[in-house]
Motif scaffolding. Structure first.
Motif, PDB file in Angstrom:
ATOM      1  N   HIS A  59       0.844  -1.190   0.000  1.00  0.00           N
ATOM      2  CA  HIS A  59       0.000   0.000   0.000  1.00  0.00           C
ATOM      3  C   HIS A  59       0.884   1.248   0.000  1.00  0.00           C
ATOM      4  O   HIS A  59       1.973   1.253   0.584  1.00  0.00           O
ATOM      5  CB  HIS A  59      -0.942   0.000   1.199  1.00  0.00           C
ATOM      6  N   ALA A  60       0.388   2.304  -0.650  1.00  0.00           N
ATOM      7  CA  ALA A  60       1.223   3.466  -0.967  1.00  0.00           C
ATOM      8  C   ALA A  60       1.880   4.089   0.253  1.00  0.00           C
ATOM      9  O   ALA A  60       3.040   4.537   0.182  1.00  0.00           O
ATOM     10  CB  ALA A  60       0.389   4.517  -1.702  1.00  0.00           C
ATOM     11  N   ASP A  61       1.187   4.139   1.390  1.00  0.00           N
ATOM     12  CA  ASP A  61       1.753   4.805   2.561  1.00  0.00           C
ATOM     13  C   ASP A  61       2.924   4.033   3.170  1.00  0.00           C
ATOM     14  O   ASP A  61       3.573   4.532   4.092  1.00  0.00           O
ATOM     15  CB  ASP A  61       0.676   5.064   3.615  1.00  0.00           C
ATOM     16  N   HIS A  62       3.224   2.865   2.625  1.00  0.00           N
ATOM     17  CA  HIS A  62       4.362   2.074   3.093  1.00  0.00           C
ATOM     18  C   HIS A  62       5.467   1.941   2.038  1.00  0.00           C
ATOM     19  O   HIS A  62       6.577   1.517   2.373  1.00  0.00           O
ATOM     20  CB  HIS A  62       3.897   0.680   3.517  1.00  0.00           C
ATOM     21  N   ILE A  63       5.162   2.290   0.786  1.00  0.00           N
ATOM     22  CA  ILE A  63       6.131   2.013  -0.290  1.00  0.00           C
ATOM     23  C   ILE A  63       6.370   3.167  -1.251  1.00  0.00           C
ATOM     24  O   ILE A  63       7.196   3.047  -2.156  1.00  0.00           O
ATOM     25  CB  ILE A  63       5.690   0.794  -1.127  1.00  0.00           C
ATOM     26  N   LYS A  64       5.683   4.292  -1.096  1.00  0.00           N
ATOM     27  CA  LYS A  64       5.714   5.308  -2.154  1.00  0.00           C
ATOM     28  C   LYS A  64       7.107   5.851  -2.446  1.00  0.00           C
ATOM     29  O   LYS A  64       7.360   6.348  -3.545  1.00  0.00           O
ATOM     30  CB  LYS A  64       4.756   6.450  -1.836  1.00  0.00           C
ATOM     31  N   TYR A  78      14.094  -5.868   0.755  1.00  0.00           N
ATOM     32  CA  TYR A  78      13.622  -7.203   1.089  1.00  0.00           C
ATOM     33  C   TYR A  78      12.100  -7.195   1.186  1.00  0.00           C
ATOM     34  O   TYR A  78      11.515  -6.412   1.931  1.00  0.00           O
ATOM     35  CB  TYR A  78      14.206  -7.656   2.426  1.00  0.00           C
ATOM     36  N   ALA A  79      11.463  -8.070   0.407  1.00  0.00           N
ATOM     37  CA  ALA A  79      10.006  -8.196   0.422  1.00  0.00           C
ATOM     38  C   ALA A  79       9.636  -9.536  -0.182  1.00  0.00           C
ATOM     39  O   ALA A  79      10.449 -10.180  -0.863  1.00  0.00           O
ATOM     40  CB  ALA A  79       9.357  -7.063  -0.374  1.00  0.00           C
ATOM     41  N   THR A  80       8.408  -9.980   0.048  1.00  0.00           N
ATOM     42  CA  THR A  80       7.951 -11.204  -0.605  1.00  0.00           C
ATOM     43  C   THR A  80       7.822 -10.951  -2.105  1.00  0.00           C
ATOM     44  O   THR A  80       7.715  -9.806  -2.552  1.00  0.00           O
ATOM     45  CB  THR A  80       6.607 -11.673  -0.045  1.00  0.00           C
ATOM     46  N   SER A  81       7.799 -12.018  -2.871  1.00  0.00           N
ATOM     47  CA  SER A  81       7.650 -11.894  -4.317  1.00  0.00           C
ATOM     48  C   SER A  81       6.372 -11.145  -4.672  1.00  0.00           C
ATOM     49  O   SER A  81       6.363 -10.290  -5.577  1.00  0.00           O
ATOM     50  CB  SER A  81       7.637 -13.293  -4.949  1.00  0.00           C
ATOM     51  N   THR A  82       5.297 -11.442  -3.951  1.00  0.00           N
ATOM     52  CA  THR A  82       4.015 -10.796  -4.224  1.00  0.00           C
ATOM     53  C   THR A  82       4.065  -9.299  -3.932  1.00  0.00           C
ATOM     54  O   THR A  82       3.489  -8.493  -4.667  1.00  0.00           O
ATOM     55  CB  THR A  82       2.906 -11.458  -3.396  1.00  0.00           C
ATOM     56  N   VAL A  83       4.756  -8.911  -2.869  1.00  0.00           N
ATOM     57  CA  VAL A  83       4.883  -7.484  -2.550  1.00  0.00           C
ATOM     58  C   VAL A  83       5.734  -6.773  -3.601  1.00  0.00           C
ATOM     59  O   VAL A  83       5.403  -5.661  -4.027  1.00  0.00           O
ATOM     60  CB  VAL A  83       5.459  -7.290  -1.134  1.00  0.00           C
ATOM     61  N   HIS A  84       6.821  -7.403  -4.036  1.00  0.00           N
ATOM     62  CA  HIS A  84       7.629  -6.798  -5.109  1.00  0.00           C
ATOM     63  C   HIS A  84       6.771  -6.562  -6.358  1.00  0.00           C
ATOM     64  O   HIS A  84       6.861  -5.513  -7.007  1.00  0.00           O
ATOM     65  CB  HIS A  84       8.822  -7.685  -5.450  1.00  0.00           C
ATOM     66  N   GLN A  85       5.927  -7.525  -6.693  1.00  0.00           N
ATOM     67  CA  GLN A  85       5.042  -7.360  -7.850  1.00  0.00           C
ATOM     68  C   GLN A  85       4.051  -6.223  -7.616  1.00  0.00           C
ATOM     69  O   GLN A  85       3.735  -5.448  -8.529  1.00  0.00           O
ATOM     70  CB  GLN A  85       4.305  -8.668  -8.115  1.00  0.00           C
ATOM     71  N   GLY A  86       3.563  -6.105  -6.388  1.00  0.00           N
ATOM     72  CA  GLY A  86       2.645  -5.036  -6.054  1.00  0.00           C
ATOM     73  C   GLY A  86       3.301  -3.664  -6.140  1.00  0.00           C
ATOM     74  O   GLY A  86       2.667  -2.690  -6.570  1.00  0.00           O
ATOM     75  N   ILE A  87       4.564  -3.579  -5.755  1.00  0.00           N
ATOM     76  CA  ILE A  87       5.309  -2.325  -5.887  1.00  0.00           C
ATOM     77  C   ILE A  87       5.399  -1.932  -7.362  1.00  0.00           C
ATOM     78  O   ILE A  87       5.214  -0.767  -7.728  1.00  0.00           O
ATOM     79  CB  ILE A  87       6.716  -2.464  -5.266  1.00  0.00           C
ATOM     80  N   ASP A  88       5.671  -2.906  -8.220  1.00  0.00           N
ATOM     81  CA  ASP A  88       5.771  -2.624  -9.659  1.00  0.00           C
ATOM     82  C   ASP A  88       4.448  -2.090 -10.215  1.00  0.00           C
ATOM     83  O   ASP A  88       4.443  -1.234 -11.108  1.00  0.00           O
ATOM     84  CB  ASP A  88       6.172  -3.896 -10.411  1.00  0.00           C
ATOM     85  N   ARG A  89       3.328  -2.581  -9.688  1.00  0.00           N
ATOM     86  CA  ARG A  89       2.017  -2.181 -10.199  1.00  0.00           C
ATOM     87  C   ARG A  89       1.531  -0.854  -9.633  1.00  0.00           C
ATOM     88  O   ARG A  89       0.675  -0.198 -10.222  1.00  0.00           O
ATOM     89  CB  ARG A  89       0.970  -3.250  -9.875  1.00  0.00           C
ATOM     90  N   ASN A  90       2.048  -0.444  -8.481  1.00  0.00           N
ATOM     91  CA  ASN A  90       1.493   0.691  -7.765  1.00  0.00           C
ATOM     92  C   ASN A  90       1.908   2.008  -8.422  1.00  0.00           C
ATOM     93  O   ASN A  90       3.085   2.359  -8.464  1.00  0.00           O
ATOM     94  CB  ASN A  90       1.955   0.663  -6.306  1.00  0.00           C
ATOM     95  N   CYS A  92       1.570   4.922  -7.402  1.00  0.00           N
ATOM     96  CA  CYS A  92       2.095   5.904  -6.452  1.00  0.00           C
ATOM     97  C   CYS A  92       3.609   5.806  -6.290  1.00  0.00           C
ATOM     98  O   CYS A  92       4.234   6.723  -5.747  1.00  0.00           O
ATOM     99  CB  CYS A  92       1.438   5.717  -5.083  1.00  0.00           C
ATOM    100  N   VAL A  93       4.190   4.710  -6.740  1.00  0.00           N
ATOM    101  CA  VAL A  93       5.645   4.533  -6.662  1.00  0.00           C
ATOM    102  C   VAL A  93       6.236   5.014  -7.981  1.00  0.00           C
ATOM    103  O   VAL A  93       6.270   4.284  -8.970  1.00  0.00           O
ATOM    104  CB  VAL A  93       6.013   3.059  -6.402  1.00  0.00           C
ATOM    105  N   SER A  94       6.693   6.259  -8.005  1.00  0.00           N
ATOM    106  CA  SER A  94       7.167   6.859  -9.261  1.00  0.00           C
ATOM    107  C   SER A  94       8.453   6.223  -9.738  1.00  0.00           C
ATOM    108  O   SER A  94       8.660   6.053 -10.942  1.00  0.00           O
ATOM    109  CB  SER A  94       7.354   8.366  -9.095  1.00  0.00           C
ATOM    110  N   ARG A  95       9.333   5.866  -8.816  1.00  0.00           N
ATOM    111  CA  ARG A  95      10.552   5.152  -9.190  1.00  0.00           C
ATOM    112  C   ARG A  95      10.484   3.750  -8.608  1.00  0.00           C
ATOM    113  O   ARG A  95      10.326   3.580  -7.396  1.00  0.00           O
ATOM    114  CB  ARG A  95      11.801   5.869  -8.690  1.00  0.00           C
ATOM    115  N   LYS A  96      10.599   2.762  -9.464  1.00  0.00           N
ATOM    116  CA  LYS A  96      10.528   1.377  -9.021  1.00  0.00           C
ATOM    117  C   LYS A  96      11.881   0.928  -8.475  1.00  0.00           C
ATOM    118  O   LYS A  96      12.905   1.591  -8.653  1.00  0.00           O
ATOM    119  CB  LYS A  96      10.101   0.467 -10.174  1.00  0.00           C
ATOM    120  N   VAL A  97      11.870  -0.199  -7.802  1.00  0.00           N
ATOM    121  CA  VAL A  97      13.105  -0.748  -7.249  1.00  0.00           C
ATOM    122  C   VAL A  97      13.920  -1.370  -8.369  1.00  0.00           C
ATOM    123  O   VAL A  97      13.406  -2.174  -9.160  1.00  0.00           O
ATOM    124  CB  VAL A  97      12.789  -1.803  -6.169  1.00  0.00           C
TER     125      VAL A  97
END
Length: 267
Positions: A59-64, A78-90, A92-97
């Motif tokens: 969720h954006a307030d934890h990863i933006k 460090y994150a689960t595979s599913t969370v990494h995928q969620g970061i890519d989709r979000n 609100c995260v202008s720069r991805k990992v």
């Protein structure tokens, strides 16, 4: 000595920092790097003390700010595979990992990293995935649980192991139900995959804490549906009904939503 700082705990942005004399671990990246630089300077610290970044959920307030922080500080994320995928989709995260900085973790599999031993465990929430963390260092165990719809048996076991506990007290039920939120949002927040109320939080502490629990930090308070003193008093009253006296048996603090909350020595 292990130390703890919260740089923000709420829907505006979440970020926690645990550090020893030689290592530092950040949990969640919902606070901007410019703001973090200022806060670190104010406390006489440097962002170079952060050596790894762990994410609870997407969720954006934890990863933006996760990508920008990771890129600028050259931090592994460090994150689960599913969370990494969620970061890519979000969006609100202008720069991805960056791919080279991604590290995979799995629930219930502990990892040794620097001065820390970290164990992720499942936390029910309506994100793609969500974990809590048990962090052990310097002979101390700190457990962090945020954005939890309810307390599972396993979560209770981790609370029982904690010397220090960061636990969500998101809302007061009466304030939520009487407030301006639409019905669907009230239902989402109060559901088993939403957020812990003050009463839920208090019951979790009372029912699962061990005699080794020293300090509880209430986190992720709602701005609209809670108040720091209300959260504190609700938890204190429930604990008192179980014969647990705050200030004597355990210490209790409420983390600020948008500002740093001290430097706590975890001894």
């Amino acid at each position: 000595m292990l130390r703890f700082i919260s740089f923000g705990s709420g829907s505006s942005g979440n970020c926690y920092f645990l550090y020893t004399g030689s290592d530092g671990l950040m949990i969640d990246a919902g606070v901007g790097i410019r703001t973090l630089k200022k806060h670190f300077r104010d406390y006489g610290l440097s962002l170079t003390q952060v050596h790894q970044l762990f994410i609870t959920h997407d969720h954006a307030d934890h990863i933006k700010c996760v990508g920008s922080i990771s890129h600028e500080l050259h931090l592994p994320v460090y994150a689960t595979s599913t969370v990494h995928q969620g970061i890519d989709r979000n969006y609100c995260v202008s720069r991805k990992v960056d791919a080279a900085d991604r590290r995979l973790i799995e629930c219930n599999q502990s990892i040794d990293i620097g001065d820390f031993n970290v164990t992720p465990f499942m936390v029910p929430h309506d994100s793609s995935d969500n974990v809590g963390y048990m962090v052990e260092a310097e002979g101390v165990t700190c457990c962090i649980i945020t954005d939890a719809g309810h307390i599972t048996e396993q979560m209770g076991d981790f609370i029982n192991k904690a010397n220090y506990l960061v636990l969500e007290a998101n809302h007061d039920r009466e304030m939520l139900m009487a407030g301006p939120y639409p019905a669907h949002l009230k239902e989402r927040i109060s559901s088993g995959t939403g957020h812990l109320s003050n009463n839920d939080c208090a019951e979790a502490i009372a029912q699962h804490m061990s005699e080794n629990l020293r300090h509880v930090f209430l986190c992720h308070l709602s701005e609209e549906n809670n108040h720091p003193e209300l959260a504190r008093k609700t938890v204190e009253a429930t604990l008192r009904s179980y014969g647990i006296v705050t200030g004597k048996d355990i210490q209790l603090d409420v983390l600020k939503r948008t500002m740093p909350t001290g430097i706590f020595e975890l001894i």
